[in-house]
Design an enzyme around this catalytic site. Structure first.
Site, short mmCIF file in Angstrom:
data_model
loop_
_atom_site.label_atom_id
_atom_site.label_comp_id
_atom_site.label_asym_id
_atom_site.label_seq_id
_atom_site.Cartn_x
_atom_site.Cartn_y
_atom_site.Cartn_z
N THR A 1 -1.75 2.60 -8.04
CA THR A 1 -2.91 3.20 -8.73
C THR A 1 -2.31 4.46 -9.64
OG1 THR A 1 -4.23 2.93 -6.72
CG2 THR A 1 -4.79 4.45 -8.16
N GLY B 1 -1.65 -5.01 -2.16
CA GLY B 1 -0.61 -6.04 -2.17
C GLY B 1 -0.55 -6.95 -1.03
N ASN C 1 -0.93 5.50 3.06
CA ASN C 1 -1.22 6.13 1.89
C ASN C 1 -2.47 7.10 1.99
OD1 ASN C 1 -1.59 6.91 -0.75
ND2 ASN C 1 -1.90 4.78 -1.56
N SER D 1 -5.27 5.66 -0.38
CA SER D 1 -5.17 4.26 -0.52
C SER D 1 -6.32 3.63 -1.10
CB SER D 1 -4.95 3.72 0.97
OG SER D 1 -4.77 2.38 0.85
N SER D 2 -6.32 2.99 -2.32
CA SER D 2 -7.35 2.13 -2.90
C SER D 2 -7.89 1.12 -1.93
CB SER D 2 -6.84 1.64 -4.14
OG SER D 2 -6.09 2.32 -4.92
N GLU E 1 -0.15 -8.15 2.64
CA GLU E 1 -0.31 -7.52 4.00
C GLU E 1 -0.18 -8.28 5.06
OE1 GLU E 1 -4.20 -5.37 3.86
OE2 GLU E 1 -3.05 -3.71 2.66
N SER F 1 0.86 -1.20 0.03
CA SER F 1 -0.14 0.05 0.02
C SER F 1 0.85 1.12 -0.07
CB SER F 1 -1.01 -0.11 1.18
OG SER F 1 -1.67 1.11 1.45
N GLY F 2 0.59 2.14 -1.02
CA GLY F 2 1.30 3.33 -0.94
C GLY F 2 2.68 3.21 -2.15
N1 LIG Z 1 5.08 7.97 -10.22
C1 LIG Z 1 4.79 8.82 -9.07
N2 LIG Z 1 5.23 10.20 -9.00
C2 LIG Z 1 4.90 10.85 -8.01
N3 LIG Z 1 4.30 10.51 -7.05
C3 LIG Z 1 3.62 9.24 -6.85
C4 LIG Z 1 4.13 8.11 -7.81
N4 LIG Z 1 3.53 7.09 -7.71
C5 LIG Z 1 2.96 7.11 -6.41
N5 LIG Z 1 3.31 8.41 -5.77
C6 LIG Z 1 2.57 8.98 -4.74
O1 LIG Z 1 2.58 8.02 -3.92
C7 LIG Z 1 1.13 7.88 -3.47
C8 LIG Z 1 0.55 6.57 -3.24
O2 LIG Z 1 0.48 6.00 -4.65
P1 LIG Z 1 -0.88 4.92 -4.96
O3 LIG Z 1 -2.00 5.60 -4.27
O4 LIG Z 1 -0.59 4.82 -6.37
O5 LIG Z 1 -0.40 3.81 -4.03
P2 LIG Z 1 -1.08 2.45 -4.22
O6 LIG Z 1 0.11 1.50 -4.39
O7 LIG Z 1 -2.04 2.49 -5.16
O8 LIG Z 1 -1.34 2.13 -2.54
P3 LIG Z 1 -2.77 1.48 -1.99
O9 LIG Z 1 -2.21 0.07 -2.14
O10 LIG Z 1 -2.85 2.11 -0.82
O11 LIG Z 1 -3.81 1.97 -3.23
C9 LIG Z 1 0.43 8.85 -4.53
O12 LIG Z 1 -0.68 9.44 -3.64
C10 LIG Z 1 1.36 9.81 -4.78
O13 LIG Z 1 1.51 10.76 -3.82
MG LIG Z 2 -3.93 2.40 -4.83
#
Ligand SMILES: Nc1ncnc2c1ncn2[C@@H]1O[C@H](COP(=O)(O)OP(=O)(O)OP(=O)(O)O)[C@@H](O)[C@H]1O
Ligand SMILES: [Mg+2]
Length: 1138
Positions: A171, A446, A213, A216-217, A448, A166-167
């Site tokens: 997404t 992912g 995050n 977070s999705s 956990e 997560s994070g």
């Molecule tokens: N390529 C990127 N460039 C800039 N910032 C990023 C990038 N990827 C992720 N981030 C930052 O990291 C944060 C978390 O990313 P994201 O929401 O995609 O995580 P995730 O893997 O989907 O987590 P979750 O499993 O909780 O949904 C985003 O809100 C953003 O601030």
């Molecule tokens: Mg996500």
């Protein structure tokens, strides 16, 4: 013994014994004083004594500055991988390849930068379009681009599995790929916009701020993007997995509920909020459990506007939006309900305190308030055929409420996803020709591992276990199996296969999921009975960790990423995921169609309940039976996972492994242990090993021959080949060498990355050559046809031009010849003329001579005659005079005699004689004087006459000055302007005639051929007098006469013409003032009658009038004196008709 120098890079093993500790990179600062001083990647200094020299190892040059593709790492271990990511991360290079250009799918490692890097611009999109992986620096766009072009080239569906904690950035990566695909699809269509706009809606309802995050999705999703034959986005379908419903009711400290709640409360207008009875986020228990209602860097009210506009794009109607808001508001109000404990029949029970919130919730749900109250505090069960309403205690009642709320939210979320799909999904066409290809993007939670892991965690980890298996199968198992099948020389690589764990969790009979499921359906099943069953079934399985004692409620599973202990409390309830019958009944009783719609499936599961009134008892058994039909959460999830795995199975996969560099959402902070853990769990190490040892590129013989036969001239296509294997070998040996590390199996040829590169380069070259050849031929053909066409046109133009030129020259020549002929003829005529003229002149001279002689003779005769007459006349006159003189003298003598006689009487005769003689002498003197005077007078008269004659003769010979005469005649008209072209104002209507005469084009006709010199012609011959003497009729001469002519000057046959010319002469006379104006018969007017002008003209010019007048004038003229006036030779004797 390693000899180190200052500036050398080494691996430093700190040997702390920690699970995720790996050697870190360091640079040697000092090494001359026995001890070695190094500074590690974190900036810490270490002194290494010679005894501890084993702690440091030299670093491979590839690890010093990092590599784009990790299979090129010399130090192929976790430390090498980690350092590679670290140094690239510090250079803000967040993407690293892991075995690019591989057959089984590329893997991209993406480290979350936690900052906005300038690498996602439109220019970057263009930069990465249509490039091979490995050709460009690693990038998420390179993966997207390869997905797209693989899909088109191989005509196969593609998928991109984006995994990570997560994070970690799953997404965001998904969104970037979507953005790239939309850009590359290049239609800027409505459907593209809709697909892109689906994200903000899903994120609003399915994302929340968590500790790890801010966005977070809390659900998994698989977006399948459909492309048409031309590669344009045609639609998409979104599959959602396992929304974390518990978040609606409960949030951990520092976390928030789903974004939509806060967005709604911050973004709605006060009127809307008033309608729904809503206030601030802090007013609601469900929104304040985590003691956090704000999210840094997020403007909830602005987001709300975005969500609303996205919903519009995705065809959410205003009514639907209103209904959604109503349900959301109802959830918030229900969260604020307060309960009071009660005792009922010695049973713990409770009561919902009647409040505005309860009323609003009931109103919003459009149910009876009392029914809602009852529903939340009691449960209807049937025991021994009787329905009994049992009161619920406080805890149970709160659970029921939370379950209801979760039920509403979960179903609402499902409905929203369906609604989005209804807008963006277009079912595939039934026509067999229209193939549709797709790219699937899997953004799923992912692996956990928390302190307490719930049933959902088991599901999530089970999903990850599946994905790991998919990955392992693709990267390792299938690969190695294939090597074995193909019988090639291959050293087996050990890898962690999670198949057994997967078997135990969900695949083999009596697996954990099926046991939980079974227990969930069993009426008397509890979490404990379930745990017991799990223990008895799996205690011997190496992947199962049973509880240490009977009191423990946890069991452990050894997942691919580590052991996770699951807390069994609440397992069955969560798995059942069904709402109590009373709640379903309550929903059924609602007047709100929307809530009924989202609960449609549940209502259908309770057919008996539907027909019974809410308060009526219904059979528990019946309920249990029907519940059998309602799928449990795990079975639903398992089924959707199976579907997903099947979908992925037919796709060509790409993997994006997202790595979270730290837990603090901070940029440029690299937590080594956290990263090692993620790398280890993702199996990256083994991946790189197998990538390096294996043959990432393979072709079937047919594919190989067809792809590379272009390299060897003369090699026929595969279907015409007898010995495919031999042909493959020949091509490979020719271009890769005999001894290189490529292998030929039974049906395929196996190549390393660099072989593929070499072959591709050669193929590119060969194809380019062929392409150039084809281009040459085609261009030649094109240019030739162009040339032929042009030549034809040129010839046509030439033909016309030459024709035109020749015609022009011909006409010029003809003109020239004509002119020449004319000149020649003129010359001939000229000569003839002159010859004739000479003759004529001669003839004339003769004639004239003759005539003159004749005339002379005639005149001589006349002169002589005249002379004779004149002499006679003179003689007569002399005679007459002498005779007169004689008579006068005789008379005088007589008179003297008479006087003498008379005087003789008076005087003596002598005296008388003397007197008479004297008188006689006087008389004689008188006579002599008179004779002399007469003679003088006669002489004078003769001289005068002679002079007059001379004068007349002189005047006759003098030339007439025409202009003087004209001036004299027309002087009264005034002096005309002397400047040519400036004669004065032209009369109206004659302006065009007044223009100065246009100079005529001069043509020098005589330039080439001069005429023979002309003899000075004597024009005196052509005098008007001569003309008049020759041609004028009657006695008319060239002189002007002031009386009417009797006959016309020239001869006319026609009487009319004769009259006309005479009339003209009369007009001239009138004009000259020599004739009076005519007397008009009609003009005897006293002014009383009006005679038309035309009549007057006719009267004046009429034939009769003229004739009459003419006759009158002719008669009249007889008596008029003649005043001859000499007129010039150029003065027209008559106008045109004369
Ligand atoms: N390529 C990127 N460039 C800039 N910032 C990023 C990038 N990827 C992720 N981030 C930052 O990291 C944060 C978390 O990313 P994201 O929401 O995609 O995580 P995730 O893997 O989907 O987590 P979750 O499993 O909780 O949904 C985003 O809100 C953003 O601030
Ligand atoms: Mg996500």
């Amino acid at each position: 013994m390693v000899i180190l120098q200052q500036g050398d890079y080494v691996w430093l093993d700190l040997k702390t014994g920690r699970e995720f500790e790996v050697p870190l990179g360091a640079v040697v600062k000092l090494c001359d004083s026995g001890q070695i001083q190094v500074v590690d990647d974190e900036g810490n200094e270490h002194w290494i004594s010679p005894q501890n020299a084993t702690n440091i190892k030299p670093m491979h040059p590839t690890s010093v500055h990092g590599v784009e593709d990790m299979i090129r790492l010399g130090d192929l271990n976790e430390a090498g991988i980690l350092r590679n990511l670290l140094i690239r991360y510090r250079d803000r290079l967040i993407y690293t390849n892991c075995g690019s250009r591989t057959y089984t799918g590329s893997i991209l490692v993406a480290v979350n930068p936690y900052q906005l890097l300038p690498i996602y611009t439109a220019e970057q999109i263009r930069y990465y379009t249509n490039r091979k992986i490995g050709e460009m620096p690693p990038h998420i766009f390179a993966i997207a681009d390869n997905c797209y072009f693989n899909m088109q080239r191989n005509n196969r569906d593609q998928c991109c599995i984006i995994s990570g904690e997560s994070g970690a950035g799953k997404t965001e990566s998904t969104k970037l790929i979507l953005q790239f695909l939309a850009a590359i699809s290049g239609q800027h269509s409505w459907i593209e916009q809709q697909v892109l706009e689906a994200n903000p809606i899903l994120e609003a309802f399915g994302n929340a701020k968590t500790i790890r995050n801010d966005n977070s999705s809390r659900f998994g999703k698989y977006i399948d993007i459909h492309f048409n034959k031309r590669g344009a986005i045609e639609g998409a379908k979104i599959e959602q997995y396992l929304l974390e419903k518990s978040r609606v009711c409960r949030q951990a400290n520092g976390e928030r509920n789903y974004h939509i709640f806060y967005c709604m409360l911050m973004g709605m207008s006060p009127e809307q909020k008033k309608k729904l009875g809503l206030g601030k986020p802090t007013d609601y228990t469900y929104l304040t459990m985590g003691k956090c209602t704000f999210c840094d860097g997020r403007d909830d009210s602005k987001e709300y506007a975005n969500i609303r506009s996205a919903m519009k794009v995705l065809m959410f109607t205003d009514t639907e939006n209103g209904e959604i808001s109503k349900l959301m508001a109802a959830i918030l109000h229900m969260g604020n309900l307060s309960y009071e404990p009660r005792m009922y029949d010695n049973l713990d029970s409770c009561e919902v305190v009647y409040s505005g919130q309860l009323l609003t919730a009931a109103t919003l749900l459009e149910v009876d308030c009392l029914d809602l109250q009852n529903c939340l505090t009691s449960r209807t069960i049937i025991t021994r055929g009787e329905t009994v309403s049992t009161p619920l205690n406080m805890v149970q009642a709160l659970d029921v409420r939370d379950a209801f709320v979760k039920g509403i939210y979960g179903r609402l979320f499902v409905w929203i996803v369906e609604k989005i799909n209804a807008a963006i999904y277009k079912p595939p066409s039934r026509e067999p020709k229209t193939v549709r290809r797709s790219i699937g993007l899997l953004d799923i939670f992912g692996f956990e591992n928390f302190h307490a892991n719930s049933f959902e965690q088991l599901c999530i980890n089970f999903a990850n276990e599946n994905l790991q298996q998919f990955f392992v199968r693709h990267v390792f198992k299938l690969e190695q199996e294939e090597y074995n099948l193909e019988n090639i020389n291959w050293q087996h690589i050990e890898f962690t296969d999670n198949q057994d764990a997967l078997d135990m969790i969900a695949l083999k009979p009596m697996n954990i999921i099926s046991l939980i499921d079974e227990e969930s359906k069993f009426p008397k099943g509890t979490d404990t009975t379930m745990l017991n069953k799990l223990n008895s079934q799996h205690k011997l399985n190496a992947y199962y960790i049973p509880p240490k004692n009977n009191y423990e409620t946890q069991f452990g599973i050894s997942h691919f990423a580590g052991i996770v202990y699951y807390e069994t409390k609440g397992f069955l309830e969560k798995n059942r995921d069904t709402l109590h019958g009373d709640i379903i009944q309550l929903v059924h009783s609602s007047k709100n169609k929307f809530i009924k719609q989202i609960f449609q499936a549940d209502v259908a599961m309770f057919p008996v309940a539907l027909v019974t009134p809410l308060s009526a008892p219904f059979s528990f058994l019946q309920g249990a039976e029907t519940r059998k039909r309602s799928p449990t959460l795990s079975s639903q999830f398992k089924r959707s996972l199976e579907l997903l795995m099947r979908t992925l199975g037919v796709c060509q996969p790409f993997f994006v492994r997202c790595i979270k560099p730290n837990e603090y959402k901070k940029s440029m902070l690299f937590d080594r242990e956290l990263c090692v853990r993620q790398l280890r769990y993702s199996g990256m190490m083994e991946t790189i090993r197998i990538r390096r040892a294996g043959y990432p590129i393979r072709y079937t013989f047919v594919e190989f021959v067809d792809r590379y036969r272009v390299l060897m001239p003369g090699v026929k296509p595969a279907y015409k080949q007898g010995d495919l294997r031999g042909t493959c070998q020949r091509i490979a040996e020719a271009f890769l060498g005999r001894v290189d590390d490529w292998q030929i199996g039974k049906t395929k040829i196996f190549l390393k990355d660099h072989h593929d590169m070499m072959l591709e380069v050669e193929r590119d070259k060969a194809i380019t050559d062929k392409v150039i050849l084809i281009q040459k031929v085609v261009r030649g053909f094109k240019d030739r046809s162009n040339f032929v066409k042009m030549r034809k046109s040129v010839m046509l133009i030439q033909r016309y031009w030459r024709g035109y030129r020749c015609r022009k020259r011909f006409s010029a020549m003809r003109l020239g010849f004509c002119r020449l002929q004319a000149l020649h003829r003129s010359r001939k005529l000229f000569t003839q003329y002159h010859f004739a003229r000479k003759r004529i002149i001669l003839f004339q001279a003769r004639c004239r001579g003759y005539l003159v002689r004749r005339a002379f003779r005639h005149r001589l005769w006349a002169v002589i005659t005249i002379q004779a007459s004149v002499r006679a006349m003179i003689a007569r006159r002399l005679y007459k005079r002498l005779k007169g003189e004689y008579h006068r003298r005789l008379e005088a003598e007589k008179m003297r005699l008479a006087e003498e006689m008379r005087l003789s009487k008076e005087m003596s005769s002598k005296k008388a004689k003397e007197q008479a003689e004297r008188t006689h002498q006087e008389r004689l003197a008188q006579l002599a004087r008179e004779d002399a005077a007469r003679e003088i007078g006669e002489r004078k008269e003769a001289r005068r006459k002679k002079e007059m004659l001379q004068q007349l003769e002189k005047a006759r010979n003098e030339p007439v000055n025409d202009s003087e005469m004209v001036d004299k005649m027309f002087g009264f008209l005034g002096v005309p302007s002397v400047v040519p072209g400036h004669e004065g104002q032209p009369p109206a209507g004659f302006e065009d005639l007044e223009r100065s005469p246009r100079p005529m084009d001069e043509e020098d006709l005589d330039a080439s051929l001069p005429l023979p010199e002309e003899e000075e012609e004597d024009l005196s011959e052509y005098k008007f007098a001569k003309f008049a003497a020759t041609y004028f009729q009657g006695t008319t001469t060239h002189t002007y006469i002031r009386r009417p002519l009797k006959v016309p000057l020239l001869f006319h046959d026609d009487e009319g013409d004769q009259l006309a010319s005479l009339a003209v002469w009369i007009t001239i006379l009138r004009f000259m003032g020599d004739l009076p104006e005519p007397k008009y018969h009609t003009a005897i007017s006293d002014g009383s009658e009006k005679i038309p002008v035309m009549t007057k003209i006719y009267e004046t010019l009429g034939k009769k009038t003229y004739k009459r007048e003419l006759q009158a004038l002719q008669g009249d003229a007889e008596v008029r004196p003649r005043w001859p006036i000499k007129i010039g030779k150029n003065f027209p004797p008559e106008p045109s008709r004369g």
